[in-house]
Scaffold this motif. Sequence first.
Motif, mmCIF file in Angstrom:
data_model
loop_
_atom_site.group_PDB
_atom_site.id
_atom_site.type_symbol
_atom_site.label_atom_id
_atom_site.label_comp_id
_atom_site.label_asym_id
_atom_site.label_seq_id
_atom_site.Cartn_x
_atom_site.Cartn_y
_atom_site.Cartn_z
ATOM 1 N N ILE A 4 0.823 -1.208 0.000
ATOM 2 C CA ILE A 4 0.000 0.000 0.000
ATOM 3 C C ILE A 4 0.859 1.261 0.000
ATOM 4 N N VAL A 219 -8.642 -6.100 -1.298
ATOM 5 C CA VAL A 219 -8.521 -4.916 -0.452
ATOM 6 C C VAL A 219 -9.845 -4.151 -0.461
ATOM 7 N N ALA A 223 -8.853 1.451 -0.081
ATOM 8 C CA ALA A 223 -7.460 1.132 -0.425
ATOM 9 C C ALA A 223 -7.218 1.255 -1.914
#
Length: 254
Positions: A4, A219, A223
């Motif tokens: 991320i 996700v 995200a």
Amino acid sequence: MSFIQRGLILGLFLLSGSSFASTACSNFFLAGTPPTVEASMTSRTTEVCHTEYVILDSGVTKGPLYSAQDLTAAQVAGSETISRTGSFHQETGIPAADRSQDSDYTNSGYDRGHMTPAGDESTIASEKESFSMGNVVPQEHKLNTGEWEKIEQQVRQLATNLGSVYVVTGPAFSDSSIPTIGKDGVAVPDYTWKAVYEPGIGAAAYVCTNDDNETCMVVSIDAITTLSGIDPFPALSSTLKANPISLPLPATAK
């Protein structure tokens, strides 16, 4: 650097607020509302409505920012009755200066990776439309024919089971030095993602690294918005965006 964290480095575009695009094909979007796109990414964008999907293409990346569908069980059933007959062609709905060419991919080392897959299309005519160069990004061959194809199959199964799902698919870039291919400079993404909304249940997104490691995960919508600069389902509540539903991953996905 984490998965991320890498997604926070949107070097290709400066994040400066978001924008609702106008749309001529609201039937493909949840609640008729197109994805929101970071305002700085909307330069030189063109929407093209096809029979069973819509694309928003960028003259900066020379490819789609997203491709969207309302994928139904009936459409999947139709897709199972036809053979794959399409061939890649220019997207004439996009200004010539903003298009990619089939030749950009030749000997590039990358596949022409469908965002809306040909396997979702219910007629020969709509399948041919999916081979638009405006619906593809440079994708690693092992991913395109491996985990990504399995995810596409999983989404078709969800549509069959549930009756319909809304799907938005696109690329994401995470480096300030974006590699390109071909004379038109087609941008090579670091990730490809596919967001899915199950009506009355919730939403989540598949995301895969665009390399031969085939690292894929599920996700939240929040995200994927952070990663890509695109909110695929702006009509959803903040709670649904923050809390991903469980989506089936191929057994070999990481």
